[in-house]
Structure formats: C-alpha cells, structure tokens
Design a protein around this motif. Sequence first.
Motif, PDB file in Angstrom:
ATOM      1  N   VAL A  74     -10.988  -3.065-123.966  1.00  0.00           N
ATOM      2  CA  VAL A  74     -11.668  -4.173-123.294  1.00  0.00           C
ATOM      3  C   VAL A  74     -12.674  -4.772-124.272  1.00  0.00           C
ATOM      4  O   VAL A  74     -13.109  -4.118-125.222  1.00  0.00           O
ATOM      5  CB  VAL A  74     -12.388  -3.718-122.001  1.00  0.00           C
ATOM      6  N   ASN A  75     -13.027  -6.010-124.039  1.00  0.00           N
ATOM      7  CA  ASN A  75     -13.972  -6.712-124.913  1.00  0.00           C
ATOM      8  C   ASN A  75     -15.392  -6.271-124.577  1.00  0.00           C
ATOM      9  O   ASN A  75     -15.838  -6.403-123.432  1.00  0.00           O
ATOM     10  CB  ASN A  75     -13.814  -8.217-124.708  1.00  0.00           C
ATOM     11  N   ILE A  76     -16.124  -5.774-125.579  1.00  0.00           N
ATOM     12  CA  ILE A  76     -17.522  -5.378-125.349  1.00  0.00           C
ATOM     13  C   ILE A  76     -18.482  -6.347-126.043  1.00  0.00           C
ATOM     14  O   ILE A  76     -19.643  -6.022-126.271  1.00  0.00           O
ATOM     15  CB  ILE A  76     -17.793  -3.936-125.788  1.00  0.00           C
ATOM     16  N   GLY A  77     -17.994  -7.533-126.348  1.00  0.00           N
ATOM     17  CA  GLY A  77     -18.829  -8.549-126.970  1.00  0.00           C
ATOM     18  C   GLY A  77     -18.730  -8.549-128.473  1.00  0.00           C
ATOM     19  O   GLY A  77     -18.350  -9.539-129.085  1.00  0.00           O
ATOM     20  N   THR A  78     -19.044  -7.419-129.087  1.00  0.00           N
ATOM     21  CA  THR A  78     -19.004  -7.324-130.543  1.00  0.00           C
ATOM     22  C   THR A  78     -17.613  -6.978-131.055  1.00  0.00           C
ATOM     23  O   THR A  78     -17.266  -7.299-132.189  1.00  0.00           O
ATOM     24  CB  THR A  78     -19.984  -6.247-131.029  1.00  0.00           C
ATOM     25  N   ASN A  79     -16.832  -6.315-130.251  1.00  0.00           N
ATOM     26  CA  ASN A  79     -15.472  -5.908-130.619  1.00  0.00           C
ATOM     27  C   ASN A  79     -14.776  -5.373-129.377  1.00  0.00           C
ATOM     28  O   ASN A  79     -15.301  -5.511-128.270  1.00  0.00           O
ATOM     29  CB  ASN A  79     -15.505  -4.838-131.728  1.00  0.00           C
ATOM     30  N   ALA A  80     -13.600  -4.792-129.557  1.00  0.00           N
ATOM     31  CA  ALA A  80     -12.867  -4.195-128.442  1.00  0.00           C
ATOM     32  C   ALA A  80     -13.040  -2.674-128.491  1.00  0.00           C
ATOM     33  O   ALA A  80     -13.105  -2.074-129.565  1.00  0.00           O
ATOM     34  CB  ALA A  80     -11.395  -4.557-128.504  1.00  0.00           C
ATOM     35  N   LYS A  81     -13.122  -2.077-127.286  1.00  0.00           N
ATOM     36  CA  LYS A  81     -13.325  -0.637-127.186  1.00  0.00           C
ATOM     37  C   LYS A  81     -12.605  -0.110-125.949  1.00  0.00           C
ATOM     38  O   LYS A  81     -12.277  -0.878-125.046  1.00  0.00           O
ATOM     39  CB  LYS A  81     -14.825  -0.335-127.103  1.00  0.00           C
ATOM     40  N   GLU A  82     -12.381   1.207-125.912  1.00  0.00           N
ATOM     41  CA  GLU A  82     -11.687   1.792-124.766  1.00  0.00           C
ATOM     42  C   GLU A  82     -12.425   1.480-123.462  1.00  0.00           C
ATOM     43  O   GLU A  82     -13.646   1.455-123.414  1.00  0.00           O
ATOM     44  CB  GLU A  82     -11.567   3.309-124.932  1.00  0.00           C
ATOM     45  N   CYS A  83     -11.633   1.291-122.409  1.00  0.00           N
ATOM     46  CA  CYS A  83     -12.164   0.998-121.078  1.00  0.00           C
ATOM     47  C   CYS A  83     -13.200   2.022-120.652  1.00  0.00           C
ATOM     48  O   CYS A  83     -14.269   1.671-120.146  1.00  0.00           O
ATOM     49  CB  CYS A  83     -10.997   0.963-120.089  1.00  0.00           C
ATOM     50  N   ASP A  84     -12.912   3.300-120.857  1.00  0.00           N
ATOM     51  CA  ASP A  84     -13.824   4.383-120.467  1.00  0.00           C
ATOM     52  C   ASP A  84     -13.347   5.638-121.172  1.00  0.00           C
ATOM     53  O   ASP A  84     -12.354   5.617-121.913  1.00  0.00           O
ATOM     54  CB  ASP A  84     -13.818   4.554-118.943  1.00  0.00           C
ATOM     55  N   GLY A 124     -17.473   7.712-106.421  1.00  0.00           N
ATOM     56  CA  GLY A 124     -16.476   8.753-106.253  1.00  0.00           C
ATOM     57  C   GLY A 124     -15.263   8.335-105.449  1.00  0.00           C
ATOM     58  O   GLY A 124     -14.452   9.179-105.067  1.00  0.00           O
ATOM     59  N   GLN A 125     -15.108   7.041-105.208  1.00  0.00           N
ATOM     60  CA  GLN A 125     -14.003   6.567-104.385  1.00  0.00           C
ATOM     61  C   GLN A 125     -12.927   5.836-105.186  1.00  0.00           C
ATOM     62  O   GLN A 125     -11.949   5.367-104.608  1.00  0.00           O
ATOM     63  CB  GLN A 125     -14.545   5.647-103.287  1.00  0.00           C
ATOM     64  N   ARG A 126     -13.117   5.727-106.491  1.00  0.00           N
ATOM     65  CA  ARG A 126     -12.136   5.062-107.341  1.00  0.00           C
ATOM     66  C   ARG A 126     -11.244   6.086-108.012  1.00  0.00           C
ATOM     67  O   ARG A 126     -11.677   7.188-108.350  1.00  0.00           O
ATOM     68  CB  ARG A 126     -12.834   4.215-108.403  1.00  0.00           C
ATOM     69  N   ALA A 127      -9.998   5.710-108.250  1.00  0.00           N
ATOM     70  CA  ALA A 127      -9.067   6.620-108.910  1.00  0.00           C
ATOM     71  C   ALA A 127      -9.442   6.850-110.363  1.00  0.00           C
ATOM     72  O   ALA A 127      -9.203   7.930-110.915  1.00  0.00           O
ATOM     73  CB  ALA A 127      -7.645   6.058-108.828  1.00  0.00           C
ATOM     74  N   TRP A 128     -10.056   5.865-110.992  1.00  0.00           N
ATOM     75  CA  TRP A 128     -10.512   5.978-112.381  1.00  0.00           C
ATOM     76  C   TRP A 128     -11.516   4.850-112.646  1.00  0.00           C
ATOM     77  O   TRP A 128     -11.660   3.943-111.862  1.00  0.00           O
ATOM     78  CB  TRP A 128      -9.331   5.877-113.363  1.00  0.00           C
ATOM     79  N   GLY A 129     -12.211   4.979-113.772  1.00  0.00           N
ATOM     80  CA  GLY A 129     -13.152   3.928-114.160  1.00  0.00           C
ATOM     81  C   GLY A 129     -14.362   3.831-113.231  1.00  0.00           C
ATOM     82  O   GLY A 129     -14.730   4.803-112.579  1.00  0.00           O
ATOM     83  N   PRO A 130     -14.997   2.638-113.186  1.00  0.00           N
ATOM     84  CA  PRO A 130     -14.572   1.362-113.770  1.00  0.00           C
ATOM     85  C   PRO A 130     -14.770   1.299-115.282  1.00  0.00           C
ATOM     86  O   PRO A 130     -15.474   2.123-115.869  1.00  0.00           O
ATOM     87  CB  PRO A 130     -15.498   0.350-113.071  1.00  0.00           C
TER      88      PRO A 130
END
Length: 269
Positions: A74-84, A124-130
Amino acid sequence: MFAGWLLWQYTDGEDAGPKEPRAAASSPSARPSPSKAGVEPRIDKKPLTGKVVVLDPGHNPNNRLHTAEINRKVNIGTNAKECDTTGAATDSGYAEARFTLDVARRARTLLRAQGATVKLTQDGQRAWGPCVDERAAIGNEAHADAVVSIHADGAGPGQRGFHVILPKAISAGGADTRKIAGPSRELGLAVRKAFEKRTGSDVSNYLGGGSGFTVRSDLGGLNLSTVPKVFIECGNMRDSKDAAQLTAGGWRQRAAHGIVDGITAYLNG
C-alpha cells in the motif's frame, strides 16, 4: 488520578479488560441543587468532554492466517510498504496483537469515563488488518484530537523498556506531516512521562539513546496522518522480564492508565 470515578474489577487472565463503570446511585447529594433566582444549577463537565481520541491497537491476531492480504503493498506516502504484519510474540506465544487490543480496550473505558469520544481502528472483529493506510485514514476522518497506536516490540533478549515513536516532519509524495510533527511531539512527551510514572518502566535501553523517543519516516500510520499521532512500544516481548509484565493483566491496566494520563495531559495542556 481518576480512581475516584471508577470501581475497577480486572484479573490477570487473558484479555481481561475492566468493566464499564456503573452509573452512580441517585442521592440527594448527587442531584443538582435547585436553581435560585432563575439561575440554572451548575453542571460540571468531564475533563475530556468534546474531545475525540482514536486508539490504534497494532496488528491483528488473525493476520497470520491472511498472509496474501497483509503482504500486499500500500502507498505510505514516501513509498510502498506491506499492508500490515503479524506483529511480535513472547517466547510462550502471547501475541502482540492480543496485548495491543487488550490495552486499547482498557484505555477506551478510562477515556470514556472522562467524557471523550473514543474510536478504535479495530476491535477484534476483522478477519485481518486494517492496512496501515486505513489506520491513518480512520484517525483523519474522525478529526481526532489525538491518536495513539499501541504496540510491543520484538527485539532481542536483554533489550528492555518502552519508547514512543514520533513522526518526522516530511513532505514527500502523499505524505505531509509538517503541521502535525510539533503537536505529535507534545503528545509523545506527555505519553512518555505518564507511562513511565504509571508503570514504573524504564525507557528503552536499545533505542533512542536513553531519551525514550525515536523519530521515523517509514511508518504509514504516521506518514499519512493529518492529526497528532504517536506510536508507543510498551516493552519488548522477547525479553523475559518485559514479557512477564506484558502478559500480566494488572500491568496492562497500569499501561492503559499511563497512556490515558498522557493523552489527558496533552489535551488539557
């Protein structure tokens, strides 16, 4: 500091957060006094009435089951990085994601008792992330007065203590933290002071040169924030002494108090 407002019941069991405060029983002394000469009785506001706080429990216990989703960039502004990421864990298997969610829930209860509007980035209600970009967006869209992202580190044995991560003042790509860098530092100073006092923990002996701070420009949750925000690494899960604290319900309650005391000092400063 706020013990007079709440009757706490918690255990050292897993994810045993405090119960919501009970409403005070009605009594003549608790009722507003009758108005005199047409003057309305004074009703004192709680100290954080009107304030919005976002708590960001780092990671998610189920991230390990969704590697494809959390590994996408995902875009973190300065570059792309893993979602989580999956986060750290103690040698006995107590996951950072369980720790962060428990502390966040405890802190939410304390903040609500003071009148704050509190939002968690996940409960605690999401399958992963955000993903980290969505975590930043949640704080931005809430127009939060303060955001604290709660974590625990995964450094080597013997590396102990907590530290607060501040956003570096940058303007690159989609990231512009120049307006929030100063307020975020003030928030971080308040959180560091209160956390140290409440928990009795020392600042990190392996990062920050004994200051209890690091300043980073590689974290999407900070880069993309438009509101004051800090991270706190509450201890090192891979050190046996720190792990003994992080896995104890009583210590997690003190950690929540420390975070809340810091937020309150910042917002009322």
